[in-house]
Design a protein around this motif. Sequence first.
Motif, PDB file in Angstrom:
ATOM      1  N   PHE A 161       0.818  -1.122   0.053  1.00 17.85           N
ATOM      2  CA  PHE A 161       0.035   0.008   0.048  1.00 17.85           C
ATOM      3  C   PHE A 161       0.723   1.302   0.163  1.00 17.85           C
ATOM      4  O   PHE A 161       0.731   2.061  -1.066  1.00 17.85           O
ATOM      5  N   ASN A 162       1.696   1.402   0.971  1.00 20.65           N
ATOM      6  CA  ASN A 162       2.512   2.524   1.082  1.00 20.65           C
ATOM      7  C   ASN A 162       3.815   2.921   0.114  1.00 20.65           C
ATOM      8  O   ASN A 162       4.060   3.908  -0.199  1.00 20.65           O
ATOM      9  N   PHE A 163       4.290   1.542  -0.324  1.00 19.28           N
ATOM     10  CA  PHE A 163       5.482   1.979  -1.448  1.00 19.28           C
ATOM     11  C   PHE A 163       4.827   2.626  -2.668  1.00 19.28           C
ATOM     12  O   PHE A 163       5.594   3.637  -2.818  1.00 19.28           O
ATOM     13  N   PRO A 164       3.999   2.044  -3.383  1.00 12.42           N
ATOM     14  CA  PRO A 164       3.240   2.905  -4.495  1.00 12.42           C
ATOM     15  C   PRO A 164       2.951   4.313  -4.023  1.00 12.42           C
ATOM     16  O   PRO A 164       3.293   5.263  -5.005  1.00 12.42           O
ATOM     17  N   ILE A 165       2.656   4.674  -2.860  1.00 10.28           N
ATOM     18  CA  ILE A 165       2.086   6.080  -2.641  1.00 10.28           C
ATOM     19  C   ILE A 165       3.237   6.768  -2.668  1.00 10.28           C
ATOM     20  O   ILE A 165       3.228   7.921  -2.809  1.00 10.28           O
ATOM     21  N   TYR A 166       4.444   6.307  -1.936  1.00 10.70           N
ATOM     22  CA  TYR A 166       5.576   6.994  -1.793  1.00 10.70           C
ATOM     23  C   TYR A 166       6.234   7.130  -3.353  1.00 10.70           C
ATOM     24  O   TYR A 166       6.699   8.179  -3.659  1.00 10.70           O
ATOM     25  N   TYR A 167       6.420   6.166  -3.948  1.00 11.94           N
ATOM     26  CA  TYR A 167       7.006   5.869  -5.048  1.00 11.94           C
ATOM     27  C   TYR A 167       6.334   7.067  -6.086  1.00 11.94           C
ATOM     28  O   TYR A 167       7.171   7.520  -6.951  1.00 11.94           O
ATOM     29  N   LEU A 168       5.160   6.948  -6.129  1.00 12.35           N
ATOM     30  CA  LEU A 168       4.362   7.728  -7.343  1.00 12.35           C
ATOM     31  C   LEU A 168       4.203   9.119  -6.732  1.00 12.35           C
ATOM     32  O   LEU A 168       3.919  10.016  -7.968  1.00 12.35           O
ATOM     33  N   TYR A 169       4.594   9.634  -5.779  1.00 10.15           N
ATOM     34  CA  TYR A 169       4.170  11.175  -5.139  1.00 10.15           C
ATOM     35  C   TYR A 169       4.611  11.979  -6.051  1.00 10.15           C
ATOM     36  O   TYR A 169       4.055  13.047  -6.476  1.00 10.15           O
ATOM     37  N   ASP A 170       5.877  11.906  -6.702  1.00 11.46           N
ATOM     38  CA  ASP A 170       6.479  13.186  -7.466  1.00 11.46           C
ATOM     39  C   ASP A 170       6.166  12.979  -8.974  1.00 11.46           C
ATOM     40  O   ASP A 170       6.870  13.786  -9.722  1.00 11.46           O
ATOM     41  N   LYS A 171       5.704  11.929  -9.209  1.00 10.71           N
ATOM     42  CA  LYS A 171       5.559  11.499 -10.904  1.00 10.71           C
ATOM     43  C   LYS A 171       4.251  12.522 -11.267  1.00 10.71           C
ATOM     44  O   LYS A 171       3.117  12.608 -10.752  1.00 10.71           O
ATOM     45  N   GLN A 172       4.548  12.795 -12.301  1.00  4.68           N
ATOM     46  CA  GLN A 172       3.585  13.786 -13.258  1.00  4.68           C
ATOM     47  C   GLN A 172       2.722  12.652 -13.998  1.00  4.68           C
ATOM     48  O   GLN A 172       2.990  11.877 -14.611  1.00  4.68           O
ATOM     49  N   ASN A 173       1.189  12.620 -13.598  1.00  7.85           N
ATOM     50  CA  ASN A 173       0.397  11.938 -14.164  1.00  7.85           C
ATOM     51  C   ASN A 173       0.602  10.430 -13.868  1.00  7.85           C
ATOM     52  O   ASN A 173       0.886   9.875 -14.926  1.00  7.85           O
ATOM     53  N   PRO A 174       0.842  10.030 -12.540  1.00 11.94           N
ATOM     54  CA  PRO A 174       1.434   8.792 -12.435  1.00 11.94           C
ATOM     55  C   PRO A 174       0.654   7.509 -12.719  1.00 11.94           C
ATOM     56  O   PRO A 174      -0.558   7.819 -13.145  1.00 11.94           O
ATOM     57  N   THR A 175       1.301   6.402 -13.185  1.00 12.20           N
ATOM     58  CA  THR A 175       0.553   5.218 -13.920  1.00 12.20           C
ATOM     59  C   THR A 175       0.923   3.983 -13.112  1.00 12.20           C
ATOM     60  O   THR A 175       2.419   3.796 -13.006  1.00 12.20           O
ATOM     61  N   LEU A 176       0.342   3.195 -12.507  1.00 11.80           N
ATOM     62  CA  LEU A 176       0.376   2.113 -11.916  1.00 11.80           C
ATOM     63  C   LEU A 176      -0.038   0.889 -12.490  1.00 11.80           C
ATOM     64  O   LEU A 176      -1.223   0.983 -12.783  1.00 11.80           O
ATOM     65  N   SER A 177       0.626  -0.169 -12.884  1.00 11.97           N
ATOM     66  CA  SER A 177       0.093  -1.326 -13.730  1.00 11.97           C
ATOM     67  C   SER A 177       0.313  -2.711 -12.464  1.00 11.97           C
ATOM     68  O   SER A 177       1.264  -2.669 -11.787  1.00 11.97           O
ATOM     69  N   PHE A 178      -0.675  -3.340 -12.424  1.00 14.81           N
ATOM     70  CA  PHE A 178      -0.545  -4.672 -11.764  1.00 14.81           C
ATOM     71  C   PHE A 178      -1.264  -5.890 -12.380  1.00 14.81           C
ATOM     72  O   PHE A 178      -2.201  -5.556 -13.263  1.00 14.81           O
ATOM     73  N   THR A 179      -0.943  -6.967 -11.838  1.00 13.77           N
ATOM     74  CA  THR A 179      -1.696  -8.232 -12.628  1.00 13.77           C
ATOM     75  C   THR A 179      -3.119  -8.248 -12.123  1.00 13.77           C
ATOM     76  O   THR A 179      -3.600  -7.846 -11.107  1.00 13.77           O
TER      77      THR A 179
END
Length: 373
Positions: A97-115
Amino acid sequence: MKLDIYPFAKLREVLSGINPNSEYDEIDLTIGEPKFGAPKFIQDILKNNTDSLGKYPKIAGNDILIKSILGFVKKRYDIDVKPEQLCTTLGTKEVCFNFPIYYLYDKQNPTLSFTNPFYPIYEGAGVVSKANIIYIDLNKENNFKPTLSTEDLEKTNLVILNFPNNPTSTILSMKELESWVNLALKYDFFLINDECYSEIYRDVPPPSLLQASLNIGNSKFKNIAVINSLSKRSSTPGIRSGYIIGDERVLVGYKKYRTFVGCAQPEPLQIASASAWSDEEHVREFRNFYNQNFKLAEEILNITVPKAGFFLWLYVGDDINFAKTLFQKESIKVLPGSFMGKNNAGKGFVRIALVYKSEIIKSALSRMSKYIP
């Protein structure tokens, strides 16, 4: 913020108002919670260290825990991981839960992909991160193996794989994992493999993304990480011991972030966890239980035994109606696959957790078999 309803809550709603067959005790095969009991030696170590409750635990993990996890990785994968490449975690739900929140915080228009189907925490992290979500569909047509188009590879920031997979029990070969590491480097996205089922296998241990990374010369684990925990491996979901290992450039910031989250594992649990990570005998015993259960499933249901995991991913047609009928007629709960996926992923399948002793599983599967088309 719109978080989806958890699959188990959806099932409770569907089964509400249904009176299960009172001739049988209820058997809950929905949740991946081992029912063998926590090993006694782990319980004893926990009891003997309650005096350490009198001090604040280290969020980064104490030296004993860190040493034991590094030792596990060395013994299991023959990899020498540096402490800087390791972050101990409060189980893996936290880090999912919190790693994606941390990692994507500074990304412009972030995109997360998962199975997809998926562990619902992945999607929850994407929602909280306000990320665009790409569902990597796993289905019979692609043998439940993940692929992304070039267009999606170019725009994704973070990919979460989960192999051995929940719920399909599919594994990826070393070559397939190597291909994903190459993609993470080529398209510069961060790649995580959730390896929480890595120690529940039939004969051959499934490979790790860490090994694949080393095989292609990515010795610093650039752009990759793996997560794992004791919950399945040691039948101790309540001990809340996990880790993330990988690219130290990313983990140094994540460790700092976690100091503000306040999710430290209590000291007695850290000490008990260290003993669990350092022992393999109890893990072999649990694997034997699961292997016996899959042998029963093969005999009773005529299924192909998966190479890893403790879930049956069984096609039944109408998955929701199957779950309702089985609960009403046999007092057995299974999880409809359509509750675990989007875009019809999982539809028609049910997830069955073979997490009880064999006599209970034999009874459940025998009673279930007459409802399978």
